[in-house]
Write an enzyme that holds these catalytic residues in place. Structure first.
Site, PDB file in Angstrom:
ATOM      1  N   ILE A  13       0.831  -1.210   0.000  1.00 36.70           N
ATOM      2  CA  ILE A  13       0.000   0.000   0.000  1.00 36.70           C
ATOM      3  C   ILE A  13       0.871   1.269   0.000  1.00 36.70           C
ATOM      4  O   ILE A  13       0.574   2.237  -0.707  1.00 36.70           O
ATOM      5  CB  ILE A  13      -0.969  -0.030   1.216  1.00 36.70           C
ATOM      6  CG1 ILE A  13      -1.949  -1.210   1.067  1.00 36.70           C
ATOM      7  CG2 ILE A  13      -1.725   1.289   1.352  1.00 36.70           C
ATOM      8  CD1 ILE A  13      -2.813  -1.489   2.299  1.00 36.70           C
ATOM      9  N   ARG A  37      16.044  -1.337  -0.788  1.00 35.70           N
ATOM     10  CA  ARG A  37      14.693  -1.279  -1.372  1.00 35.70           C
ATOM     11  C   ARG A  37      14.236   0.166  -1.517  1.00 35.70           C
ATOM     12  O   ARG A  37      13.570   0.526  -2.481  1.00 35.70           O
ATOM     13  CB  ARG A  37      13.698  -2.076  -0.512  1.00 35.70           C
ATOM     14  CG  ARG A  37      13.930  -3.578  -0.607  1.00 35.70           C
ATOM     15  CD  ARG A  37      12.784  -4.375  -0.018  1.00 35.70           C
ATOM     16  NE  ARG A  37      11.583  -4.324  -0.844  1.00 35.70           N
ATOM     17  CZ  ARG A  37      10.507  -5.076  -0.629  1.00 35.70           C
ATOM     18  NH1 ARG A  37      10.482  -5.938   0.366  1.00 35.70           N
ATOM     19  NH2 ARG A  37       9.450  -4.976  -1.416  1.00 35.70           N
ATOM     20  N   ASP A  59      13.921   2.281  11.367  1.00 38.60           N
ATOM     21  CA  ASP A  59      13.056   1.265  11.972  1.00 38.60           C
ATOM     22  C   ASP A  59      12.153   2.005  12.954  1.00 38.60           C
ATOM     23  O   ASP A  59      12.617   2.489  13.995  1.00 38.60           O
ATOM     24  CB  ASP A  59      13.918   0.214  12.679  1.00 38.60           C
ATOM     25  CG  ASP A  59      13.068  -0.902  13.288  1.00 38.60           C
ATOM     26  OD1 ASP A  59      11.855  -0.677  13.507  1.00 38.60           O
ATOM     27  OD2 ASP A  59      13.627  -1.981  13.555  1.00 38.60           O
ATOM     28  N   SER A 137      -5.172   2.376   8.798  1.00 38.99           N
ATOM     29  CA  SER A 137      -5.708   1.502   9.836  1.00 38.99           C
ATOM     30  C   SER A 137      -6.124   0.194   9.161  1.00 38.99           C
ATOM     31  O   SER A 137      -5.427  -0.284   8.264  1.00 38.99           O
ATOM     32  CB  SER A 137      -6.874   2.216  10.522  1.00 38.99           C
ATOM     33  OG  SER A 137      -7.347   1.453  11.590  1.00 38.99           O
ATOM     34  N   TYR A 148      -3.027  -6.994  16.862  1.00 41.93           N
ATOM     35  CA  TYR A 148      -3.097  -6.258  15.596  1.00 41.93           C
ATOM     36  C   TYR A 148      -4.434  -5.527  15.465  1.00 41.93           C
ATOM     37  O   TYR A 148      -4.479  -4.317  15.228  1.00 41.93           O
ATOM     38  CB  TYR A 148      -2.889  -7.219  14.410  1.00 41.93           C
ATOM     39  CG  TYR A 148      -3.002  -6.528  13.075  1.00 41.93           C
ATOM     40  CD1 TYR A 148      -1.952  -5.771  12.568  1.00 41.93           C
ATOM     41  CD2 TYR A 148      -4.185  -6.601  12.329  1.00 41.93           C
ATOM     42  CE1 TYR A 148      -2.051  -5.114  11.352  1.00 41.93           C
ATOM     43  CE2 TYR A 148      -4.302  -5.945  11.113  1.00 41.93           C
ATOM     44  CZ  TYR A 148      -3.227  -5.210  10.622  1.00 41.93           C
ATOM     45  OH  TYR A 148      -3.346  -4.550   9.419  1.00 41.93           O
ATOM     46  N   LYS A 152      -5.296  -1.469  15.485  1.00 41.66           N
ATOM     47  CA  LYS A 152      -5.963  -0.761  14.388  1.00 41.66           C
ATOM     48  C   LYS A 152      -7.233  -0.058  14.899  1.00 41.66           C
ATOM     49  O   LYS A 152      -7.598   1.009  14.392  1.00 41.66           O
ATOM     50  CB  LYS A 152      -6.273  -1.720  13.239  1.00 41.66           C
ATOM     51  CG  LYS A 152      -5.027  -2.240  12.526  1.00 41.66           C
ATOM     52  CD  LYS A 152      -4.165  -1.114  11.968  1.00 41.66           C
ATOM     53  CE  LYS A 152      -3.062  -1.611  11.048  1.00 41.66           C
ATOM     54  NZ  LYS A 152      -2.241  -0.516  10.491  1.00 41.66           N
TER      55      LYS A 152
HETATM   56  N1  LIG Z   1      -2.427  -6.049   3.197  1.00 38.17           N
HETATM   57  C1  LIG Z   1      -3.544  -6.038   3.874  1.00 38.17           C
HETATM   58  O1  LIG Z   1      -4.408  -6.948   3.711  1.00 38.17           O
HETATM   59  C2  LIG Z   1      -3.853  -4.909   4.834  1.00 38.17           C
HETATM   60  C3  LIG Z   1      -5.178  -4.750   5.260  1.00 38.17           C
HETATM   61  C4  LIG Z   1      -5.492  -3.715   6.136  1.00 38.17           C
HETATM   62  C5  LIG Z   1      -4.493  -2.854   6.573  1.00 38.17           C
HETATM   63  N2  LIG Z   1      -3.206  -3.040   6.145  1.00 38.17           N
HETATM   64  C6  LIG Z   1      -2.193  -2.099   6.660  1.00 38.17           C
HETATM   65  O2  LIG Z   1      -1.571  -1.470   5.561  1.00 38.17           O
HETATM   66  C7  LIG Z   1      -0.265  -1.020   5.944  1.00 38.17           C
HETATM   67  C8  LIG Z   1       0.726  -1.424   4.871  1.00 38.17           C
HETATM   68  O3  LIG Z   1       0.770  -2.829   4.799  1.00 38.17           O
HETATM   69  P1  LIG Z   1       1.002  -3.627   3.434  1.00 38.17           P
HETATM   70  O4  LIG Z   1      -0.123  -4.570   3.275  1.00 38.17           O
HETATM   71  O5  LIG Z   1       1.340  -2.697   2.323  1.00 38.17           O
HETATM   72  O6  LIG Z   1       2.293  -4.497   3.882  1.00 38.17           O
HETATM   73  P2  LIG Z   1       3.705  -4.797   3.217  1.00 38.17           P
HETATM   74  O7  LIG Z   1       3.576  -5.016   1.741  1.00 38.17           O
HETATM   75  O8  LIG Z   1       4.293  -5.883   4.035  1.00 38.17           O
HETATM   76  O9  LIG Z   1       4.526  -3.422   3.442  1.00 38.17           O
HETATM   77  C9  LIG Z   1       4.914  -3.013   4.736  1.00 38.17           C
HETATM   78  C10 LIG Z   1       5.850  -1.803   4.634  1.00 38.17           C
HETATM   79  O10 LIG Z   1       6.142  -1.356   5.965  1.00 38.17           O
HETATM   80  C11 LIG Z   1       7.562  -1.306   6.143  1.00 38.17           C
HETATM   81  N3  LIG Z   1       7.869  -1.622   7.550  1.00 38.17           N
HETATM   82  C12 LIG Z   1       7.580  -2.759   8.239  1.00 38.17           C
HETATM   83  N4  LIG Z   1       8.053  -2.694   9.483  1.00 38.17           N
HETATM   84  C13 LIG Z   1       8.652  -1.483   9.608  1.00 38.17           C
HETATM   85  C14 LIG Z   1       9.347  -0.827  10.673  1.00 38.17           C
HETATM   86  N5  LIG Z   1       9.579  -1.428  11.854  1.00 38.17           N
HETATM   87  N6  LIG Z   1       9.844   0.417  10.451  1.00 38.17           N
HETATM   88  C15 LIG Z   1       9.673   1.019   9.250  1.00 38.17           C
HETATM   89  N7  LIG Z   1       9.020   0.444   8.214  1.00 38.17           N
HETATM   90  C16 LIG Z   1       8.527  -0.785   8.390  1.00 38.17           C
HETATM   91  C17 LIG Z   1       8.118  -2.326   5.148  1.00 38.17           C
HETATM   92  O11 LIG Z   1       9.456  -2.045   4.725  1.00 38.17           O
HETATM   93  P3  LIG Z   1      10.773  -2.656   5.476  1.00 38.17           P
HETATM   94  O12 LIG Z   1      10.521  -4.112   5.690  1.00 38.17           O
HETATM   95  O13 LIG Z   1      11.909  -2.342   4.554  1.00 38.17           O
HETATM   96  O14 LIG Z   1      10.882  -1.878   6.740  1.00 38.17           O
HETATM   97  C18 LIG Z   1       7.178  -2.112   3.962  1.00 38.17           C
HETATM   98  O15 LIG Z   1       7.597  -0.998   3.208  1.00 38.17           O
HETATM   99  C19 LIG Z   1       0.003  -1.637   7.329  1.00 38.17           C
HETATM  100  O16 LIG Z   1      -0.208  -0.663   8.325  1.00 38.17           O
HETATM  101  C20 LIG Z   1      -1.050  -2.734   7.429  1.00 38.17           C
HETATM  102  O17 LIG Z   1      -1.382  -2.993   8.771  1.00 38.17           O
HETATM  103  C21 LIG Z   1      -2.866  -4.037   5.295  1.00 38.17           C
END
Ligand SMILES: NC(=O)c1ccc[n+]([C@@H]2O[C@H](COP(=O)([O-])OP(=O)(O)OC[C@H]3O[C@@H](n4cnc5c(N)ncnc54)[C@H](OP(=O)(O)O)[C@@H]3O)[C@@H](O)[C@H]2O)c1
Length: 258
Positions: A13, A37, A59, A137, A148, A152
């Site tokens: 996202i 990255r 981080d 969220s 989790y 949220k």
């Molecule tokens: N995918 C879903 O189904 C879904 C649904 C509802 C909400 N969300 C929310 O959407 C948001 C984005 O998630 P996504 O689905 O896009 O996941 P994703 O593809 O796993 O991306 C997560 C991103 O967060 C970074 N990250 C993780 N831990 C971190 C830390 N400690 N410090 C700084 N950066 C960090 C990662 O980069 P690095 O690993 O390089 O740090 C990556 O860029 C999250 O808040 C998630 O809870 C996701």
């Protein structure tokens, strides 16, 4: 040209936000842990959209690194017009089977980082009389599952409070509450998503555009997709005990990989 700061910019996202915002001519400050990255995303955005991209490797679960990002958000000489608090992850094990340190790190990224960066962003944007904050969220916040989901729920409630406090200041705050979205999120947590119906999956590029439309319309809570608008509405109407039973069962099925 405006400047947006996006956390978790290297995947899913957050990466979709960066592509869409760069396409619309915004300069970017991109934040995540892995510098290689971040450099790839920066090269891609500069080459495709001719925008400036600043890299901040941090981080967000670590207080000193979070402070560096907050200082950048607050920097009056280089103002941030749009803050997207998106970085996040979930854990693969339930609270009592997992490692408490993982749960704490999750709270630090999902809640403390959102609090600290929103605070820095809201103060400096309010001073300038304009700006937007988007806190990513989840619909999981409407349904009681795990640390989790509880985190949220906090993000949505916190953003609603922030939006209220910012009323009339020229600054807006929006909680984006996506449902299941195709990103690296579930794979990273080793969750088994094989039983999730196709109709429940969202595409990151689409939900980001939908969210930006909601921000423009002044919505405080943005829920992309009709299916998730219905789920969020129903979750607020049915008895909590029923929601607990349904969501608890779904959660344990997803964790069965472990
Ligand atoms: N995918 C879903 O189904 C879904 C649904 C509802 C909400 N969300 C929310 O959407 C948001 C984005 O998630 P996504 O689905 O896009 O996941 P994703 O593809 O796993 O991306 C997560 C991103 O967060 C970074 N990250 C993780 N831990 C971190 C830390 N400690 N410090 C700084 N950066 C960090 C990662 O980069 P690095 O690993 O390089 O740090 C990556 O860029 C999250 O808040 C998630 O809870 C996701």
């Amino acid at each position: 040209m405006r400047t947006a700061l996006v956390t978790g910019a290297t995947s899913g996202i957050g990466h979709a936000f960066c592509r869409e915002l760069a396409e619309r001519g915004n300069n970017l400050v991109i934040v995540a842990r892995h510098r290689a990255r971040l450099e790839n995303v920066s090269d891609e955005l500069r080459a495709r959209h001719s925008v400036n991209v600043e890299i901040l490797a941090a981080d967000l679960s670590k207080r000193t690194q979070l402070r560096r990002v907050a200082d950048r958000v607050a920097d009056r000489e280089r103002p941030i017009d749009l803050l997207v608090n998106n970085a996040g992850f979930t854990t693969s094990r339930s609270l009592l089977k997992g490692d408490l340190a993982d749960e704490e790190a999750m709270l630090d990224v999902l809640c403390r980082a959102v609090l600290v960066l929103s605070h820095a962003g809201a103060l400096s944007m309010r001073e300038r009389g304009r700006g937007h904050i988007i806190n990513v969220s989840s619909v999981a916040g409407f349904v009681p599952t795990s640390t989790y989901g509880a985190s949220k729920a906090w993000v949505t409630a916190f953003t609603e409070t922030l939006a209220h406090e910012l009323e009339g200041s020229g600054v807006s705050a929006t909680a984006l509450c996506p449902g299941f979205t195709r990103t690296e999120f579930h794979e990273r947590a080793n969750l088994d998503m094989s039983g999730t119906p196709k109709a429940m999956w969202l595409e990151a590029d689409w939900l980001v555009r939908d969210c930006l439309d909601d921000v423009r319309a002044g919505k405080v809570v943005s829920i992309p997709g009709v299916q998730y608008k219905v789920i969020a509405g129903v979750a607020q109407l049915v008895p909590h005990s029923l929601m607990r039973a349904v969501s608890g069962r779904a959660d344990s099925l997803r964790r069965r990989k472990r």
